[in-house]
Design a protein around this motif. Sequence first.
Motif, mmCIF file in Angstrom:
data_model
loop_
_atom_site.group_PDB
_atom_site.id
_atom_site.type_symbol
_atom_site.label_atom_id
_atom_site.label_comp_id
_atom_site.label_asym_id
_atom_site.label_seq_id
_atom_site.Cartn_x
_atom_site.Cartn_y
_atom_site.Cartn_z
ATOM 1 N N THR A 312 0.826 -1.211 0.000
ATOM 2 C CA THR A 312 0.000 0.000 0.000
ATOM 3 C C THR A 312 0.864 1.266 0.000
ATOM 4 O O THR A 312 0.350 2.370 0.126
ATOM 5 N N ASP A 313 2.177 1.075 -0.156
ATOM 6 C CA ASP A 313 3.094 2.213 -0.106
ATOM 7 C C ASP A 313 3.553 2.657 -1.488
ATOM 8 O O ASP A 313 3.749 1.839 -2.383
ATOM 9 N N ILE A 314 3.752 3.955 -1.616
ATOM 10 C CA ILE A 314 4.373 4.482 -2.821
ATOM 11 C C ILE A 314 5.876 4.550 -2.576
ATOM 12 O O ILE A 314 6.313 5.105 -1.556
ATOM 13 N N ILE A 315 6.626 3.963 -3.494
ATOM 14 C CA ILE A 315 8.080 3.891 -3.339
ATOM 15 C C ILE A 315 8.761 4.580 -4.524
ATOM 16 O O ILE A 315 8.114 4.949 -5.492
ATOM 17 N N THR A 316 10.065 4.748 -4.425
ATOM 18 C CA THR A 316 10.829 5.176 -5.609
ATOM 19 C C THR A 316 11.879 4.113 -5.899
ATOM 20 O O THR A 316 12.423 3.479 -4.987
ATOM 21 N N VAL A 317 12.153 3.928 -7.181
ATOM 22 C CA VAL A 317 13.070 2.892 -7.656
ATOM 23 C C VAL A 317 13.952 3.501 -8.726
ATOM 24 O O VAL A 317 13.455 4.254 -9.563
ATOM 25 N N PRO A 318 15.253 3.193 -8.711
ATOM 26 C CA PRO A 318 16.111 3.685 -9.803
ATOM 27 C C PRO A 318 15.666 3.085 -11.135
ATOM 28 O O PRO A 318 15.268 1.918 -11.185
ATOM 29 N N PHE A 319 15.724 3.884 -12.192
ATOM 30 C CA PHE A 319 15.372 3.366 -13.528
ATOM 31 C C PHE A 319 16.108 2.046 -13.782
ATOM 32 O O PHE A 319 15.538 1.103 -14.319
ATOM 33 N N ALA A 320 17.365 2.018 -13.408
ATOM 34 C CA ALA A 320 18.195 0.849 -13.715
ATOM 35 C C ALA A 320 17.590 -0.439 -13.157
ATOM 36 O O ALA A 320 17.678 -1.499 -13.779
ATOM 37 N N ASP A 321 16.965 -0.328 -11.981
ATOM 38 C CA ASP A 321 16.372 -1.525 -11.379
ATOM 39 C C ASP A 321 15.012 -1.858 -11.982
ATOM 40 O O ASP A 321 14.530 -2.986 -11.865
ATOM 41 N N ALA A 322 14.397 -0.856 -12.603
ATOM 42 C CA ALA A 322 13.007 -1.041 -13.021
ATOM 43 C C ALA A 322 12.878 -1.524 -14.462
ATOM 44 O O ALA A 322 11.890 -2.167 -14.806
ATOM 45 N N LEU A 323 13.892 -1.244 -15.251
ATOM 46 C CA LEU A 323 13.719 -1.478 -16.687
ATOM 47 C C LEU A 323 14.212 -2.852 -17.117
ATOM 48 O O LEU A 323 14.959 -3.523 -16.414
ATOM 49 N N GLY A 324 13.773 -3.255 -18.284
ATOM 50 C CA GLY A 324 14.290 -4.473 -18.909
ATOM 51 C C GLY A 324 13.707 -5.752 -18.367
ATOM 52 O O GLY A 324 14.020 -6.841 -18.842
ATOM 53 N N LYS A 325 12.853 -5.646 -17.334
ATOM 54 C CA LYS A 325 12.240 -6.864 -16.796
ATOM 55 C C LYS A 325 10.737 -6.800 -17.000
ATOM 56 O O LYS A 325 10.043 -6.061 -16.309
ATOM 57 N N LEU A 326 10.253 -7.565 -17.950
ATOM 58 C CA LEU A 326 8.822 -7.624 -18.188
ATOM 59 C C LEU A 326 8.189 -8.405 -17.038
ATOM 60 O O LEU A 326 8.627 -9.504 -16.713
ATOM 61 N N LYS A 327 7.161 -7.824 -16.389
ATOM 62 C CA LYS A 327 6.488 -8.570 -15.318
ATOM 63 C C LYS A 327 5.428 -9.486 -15.931
ATOM 64 O O LYS A 327 4.336 -9.030 -16.259
ATOM 65 N N THR A 328 5.756 -10.735 -16.084
ATOM 66 C CA THR A 328 4.824 -11.700 -16.670
ATOM 67 C C THR A 328 3.988 -12.339 -15.568
ATOM 68 O O THR A 328 4.304 -12.242 -14.382
ATOM 69 N N VAL A 329 2.911 -12.999 -15.975
ATOM 70 C CA VAL A 329 2.074 -13.738 -15.026
ATOM 71 C C VAL A 329 2.851 -14.968 -14.557
ATOM 72 O O VAL A 329 3.219 -15.806 -15.380
ATOM 73 N N PRO A 330 3.143 -15.067 -13.264
ATOM 74 C CA PRO A 330 3.925 -16.225 -12.797
ATOM 75 C C PRO A 330 3.109 -17.518 -12.890
ATOM 76 O O PRO A 330 1.881 -17.504 -12.856
ATOM 77 N N GLN A 331 3.827 -18.615 -12.980
ATOM 78 C CA GLN A 331 3.189 -19.927 -13.133
ATOM 79 C C GLN A 331 2.148 -20.168 -12.042
ATOM 80 O O GLN A 331 1.060 -20.671 -12.318
ATOM 81 N N GLU A 332 2.450 -19.791 -10.791
ATOM 82 C CA GLU A 332 1.516 -20.118 -9.699
ATOM 83 C C GLU A 332 0.212 -19.328 -9.808
ATOM 84 O O GLU A 332 -0.847 -19.837 -9.430
ATOM 85 N N ARG A 333 0.293 -18.122 -10.333
ATOM 86 C CA ARG A 333 -0.957 -17.362 -10.514
ATOM 87 C C ARG A 333 -1.794 -17.984 -11.638
ATOM 88 O O ARG A 333 -3.025 -18.003 -11.575
ATOM 89 N N TYR A 334 -1.113 -18.485 -12.671
ATOM 90 C CA TYR A 334 -1.867 -19.128 -13.744
ATOM 91 C C TYR A 334 -2.473 -20.440 -13.262
ATOM 92 O O TYR A 334 -3.635 -20.752 -13.548
ATOM 93 N N ASP A 335 -1.689 -21.191 -12.500
ATOM 94 C CA ASP A 335 -2.201 -22.466 -11.973
ATOM 95 C C ASP A 335 -3.413 -22.230 -11.076
ATOM 96 O O ASP A 335 -4.387 -22.981 -11.103
ATOM 97 N N GLU A 336 -3.330 -21.184 -10.266
ATOM 98 C CA GLU A 336 -4.440 -20.820 -9.392
ATOM 99 C C GLU A 336 -5.709 -20.548 -10.227
ATOM 100 O O GLU A 336 -6.778 -21.116 -9.960
ATOM 101 N N ALA A 337 -5.554 -19.729 -11.253
ATOM 102 C CA ALA A 337 -6.714 -19.384 -12.095
ATOM 103 C C ALA A 337 -7.253 -20.609 -12.816
ATOM 104 O O ALA A 337 -8.458 -20.789 -12.990
#
Lengths: 342, 342, 342, 342
Positions: A312-337
């Motif tokens: 529930t918090d707003i944070i700040t993150v360096p661009f370097a840490d945030a970029l280049g990683k696509l957040k995909t649906v993890p296997q466990e969330r798909y299995d759950e659905a």
Amino acid sequence: MKIGILTSGGDAPGLNAVIRGIVYTGIATGKCEEFVGFRNGWKGVVDGDTVPLGRHEIKGIHKQGGTILGTSRTNPFDGIGGVDRINEVMREQGIDAIVAIGGEGTLAAAKRLTDAGINIVGVPKTVDNDLDATDYTFGFDTAVQIATDAMDRLRTTGDSHGRCMIAEVMGRHVGWIALHSGMAAGAHAILIPEQKTSVDQILEWVTSAHDRGRAPLVVVAEGFSLDTMDDAHSERGLDAFGRPRLGGIGELLAPIIEERTGIETRATTLGHIQRGGTPSAYDRVLATRLGMAALDAAIAGRWGHMVGLRGTDIITVPFADALGKLKTVPQERYDEARILFG
Amino acid sequence: MKIGILTSGGDAPGLNAVIRGIVYTGIATGKCEEFVGFRNGWKGVVDGDTVPLGRHEIKGIHKQGGTILGTSRTNPFDGIGGVDRINEVMREQGIDAIVAIGGEGTLAAAKRLTDAGINIVGVPKTVDNDLDATDYTFGFDTAVQIATDAMDRLRTTGDSHGRCMIAEVMGRHVGWIALHSGMAAGAHAILIPEQKTSVDQILEWVTSAHDRGRAPLVVVAEGFSLDTMDDAHSERGLDAFGRPRLGGIGELLAPIIEERTGIETRATTLGHIQRGGTPSAYDRVLATRLGMAALDAAIAGRWGHMVGLRGTDIITVPFADALGKLKTVPQERYDEARILFG
Amino acid sequence: MKIGILTSGGDAPGLNAVIRGIVYTGIATGKCEEFVGFRNGWKGVVDGDTVPLGRHEIKGIHKQGGTILGTSRTNPFDGIGGVDRINEVMREQGIDAIVAIGGEGTLAAAKRLTDAGINIVGVPKTVDNDLDATDYTFGFDTAVQIATDAMDRLRTTGDSHGRCMIAEVMGRHVGWIALHSGMAAGAHAILIPEQKTSVDQILEWVTSAHDRGRAPLVVVAEGFSLDTMDDAHSERGLDAFGRPRLGGIGELLAPIIEERTGIETRATTLGHIQRGGTPSAYDRVLATRLGMAALDAAIAGRWGHMVGLRGTDIITVPFADALGKLKTVPQERYDEARILFG
Amino acid sequence: MKIGILTSGGDAPGLNAVIRGIVYTGIATGKCEEFVGFRNGWKGVVDGDTVPLGRHEIKGIHKQGGTILGTSRTNPFDGIGGVDRINEVMREQGIDAIVAIGGEGTLAAAKRLTDAGINIVGVPKTVDNDLDATDYTFGFDTAVQIATDAMDRLRTTGDSHGRCMIAEVMGRHVGWIALHSGMAAGAHAILIPEQKTSVDQILEWVTSAHDRGRAPLVVVAEGFSLDTMDDAHSERGLDAFGRPRLGGIGELLAPIIEERTGIETRATTLGHIQRGGTPSAYDRVLATRLGMAALDAAIAGRWGHMVGLRGTDIITVPFADALGKLKTVPQERYDEARILFG
């Protein structure tokens, strides 16, 4: 300090709430009293095309979809752009810092510019919710709600006619909208880019629902591929059999399901209605808070950082840490659905 | 294993999605195939009043508000209830475990029963979002959306007539609904139980908005008190001047604001429409996931635990850690919202 | 008396409210206490496939889209059907009369059957609002509202990107949905089957809006043809240039507009979401009243009549007067709407 | 010609669509190119307080609730107003004619002014739908939809708790909103000003629904009186027993029903949310057409006429024929609705 704000890439419900959050916070706290908006994304930056942003301009805009600044897909490193040009514009107009609201591409450009010494804070924007450094992005909740409402409607038609209904939703590279709206609507199959699936598996889900007396509801992300479609197929716009593809994946699947199961099948592509219009309350709150935090980050000189949501918090993150990683649906969330398919 | 499910306390959008999540997961995975619902909360438990819950009963219910099981405020330790009676009912009906969906009171009772050896897993329910062991509770998002939609409507009337509009929203002890809906609607004052406020301060916010040409919008949680109202006043239903209070706090404030500022002022109490009807997509997903996790917790024998949301993950927490701590709006969240008042 | 009810043809929001209106009126007034529903339209009639309809079955269904009876496009004169078969089924099941809820085709079949001595009362159903004997048909208001909401959303995207947005709505033969939703949304061009239009005219409307700083919004009924498309083209699925047509008319127009004006253009086909889901309050009231009047007509033995709306009154009309006349958008209504294009 | 427009009395969804319809038609057809708006109803007329109205000011306003001109309950014959003053203002500002958008009071004033030689055309406005010379007024459909949505929500709470839910809706003198929303929501009792009803009758409806296993839903218009309440009681704000009345009629009824039936009963007063916010598509179309016709009437010099809806046609009616007749719910419409109570 004088801050310039830009919105870039596809529009998303909540952009205006971010803009209002930034400007309102600056003015009401007295931390920053001068703001301009760059028109049409990076295009306005390289063209020096700005509009003033004050109390009057931001009045009530958090309730409006789209962006009052306009947007474009212009890359600031194409053509006449680049570091020198942007420095020039900022110097000419006395702009000290930029808040860039945009997706992966915008933030990557922002990183390059920050590395070259330009003062930039980022606000992540992707209706698809595919950015790794934030739990959710604004616009996603609205898109899921619209898709869910549409599927609630499709379902009564499916039930009345004994049809299989397919809803194609946004999600070129990730399946978050399909996952959430499919779970909310009670879909019998959710097809996402992260999970290549065989025609036989889809038919099994469809016929299983049909055998239990349900009108099968299939939600498919636009970027989904059948397991017989290699990436080259998808990219070249070919269908599962290597033929040129007309329409989206939903329209590709409908005749296959109908022919193979004998169940009348109809596809609907929700398209642009998922990303326009009044943002949900959730997205207004999230976007407003991200805008407020972006102003704070700018005041604190946290250049090269973007804001995000963690719990529930707003944070700040360096661009370097945030970029280049696509957040995909993890296997466990798909299995759950997937448990709920049948 | 045979599991009994109950819903207790005030209804909340998403209760049915929890029920469906529990039963569907049991049946579809084969982990548990027999379910019953206790009718009307703990009353059904002590009365042994149950209904079967299978695929047919849960079909499509996640889209419906309320609870198909009925609910009540019966305390299982009142009257003929208690540990022995509940053991007896469970033995008679062959029920091995209970999933109890309810608020602080329900979960406290569940803890006492678990301590006495009864197999219970909890699912937290509070539209007010005031439980500490979970980031959000289902029903909250729907309530915030309804309150926001209502305030968007009130606002156009305020603008047309140059009036101050007051919206009284739910929140007896905490101000989460007021905070989020007020931020989403762009309120000029948000009044919550956590922040006793003076009449003068409220008048300042109202007149400041009015002076800037806005129709002041005030959102007040039902449990808000003026700083001149001591707790005894509030509890005895007295107003700020110690007179018997008619209607809610919104109706108390309206004439005060009108008299002191000369701005025509109208109060609307949103009341029960905030907690009924179709749950938002967000709440359907959250409630479904909580139900699924509750079934898993029961299968794993994690008695005395409740499920909750932490970030994007569903977690389990011992009752002992979850109870007794009201999750109030923290000072920094109020300060953040307060910037936008003016 | 025992009455059988059927719903036939495409589903429309309000079908269930009609069914409830019929049954409720019969039971509550004691005028008719026995009802059955034929499953899946005329198919259920010729197959003798019926379900009982009583208080329990109709509880709360007026709020649900679709039809609880199922529907089909079966023609009662095809195959094993016809007068003799239907008489046989009615005799076997002791059914005295039929209330047939359907469109032009259903009512034409009902007329033939009535002429042959079968007791039938009709209720007109067409989302497209193209029946001459009634001011409005149920389902139309809901479809217009959904289309309008969708266009409100499309518009913010158009404004943000400076795009022309095209919305393709229902209306194979008439343009009522396009006319009303286009007027409600403030479209800059409304293209309907009744008004063949040239590409040049459309481009003029689009560029004129664009020149005034608006993002052009075009609403097109699915049955619209360019003036260069002869009927043979349209029927054979050819485009304006005689090429095989892929997708609907909206997707045909988008590249033409984009190429000829240089304005980025996107088409969205609203499709099935326009006809499913919860009916609007208007449609619930209209459908309920039509159902109530249909029961009264049956009790009064007004066979061969259908019910309709005239002003604020529910009337009955002989099938003979109602059929064969498509209610198209009159020239003056189109001229009226056209004033607002520019 | 230069035309001045005013909106007077309570706001209603669609006011802005009327304004846009008037101005757009004038400009687009070239029939009238100069418009001003009087601010805050007749107050702006007698004060000479006007704002220019052109393409820019009316852009997109048909989607907004309220009125961009502001409104008031000022009577033009009070204080400094009257014929001479209005003539003076019109002469000073070169205004040739007025389009007055308002209710019975506004139109009565307009008639007096027209009789004195001032050029006025009227557009009827009443959310309550109580004007005789038009089938429907804009704003009514939106109010009915909002009330219906609210009752759909209240109902799930009633079902879950086994409660009787009361919804108090607008309607001081007539019961149209209660009639339509009650029918749309499936209410078990509809209480309207036109039909004084005994407590015993209400209790019979409530217990009858309860006995059939339903959670009773009662919709009551704010102007409803029990048969034991004489008009003097109602006007003096006394309750059925002659005691001073606190809150509305819904809150008066709730304890009576609860005490006499033993069924827990809750009242909700929908209040101002019924008249604000985005108008429905139906109201946008109706209001736009009325505005367009009002401009035409002004161009044609049909002073002393108002526009209205008859069937699907927009008509004009002399003020003399339109005023003084309250359009109440006729007995047959109430009897029709009453069948559905049980």
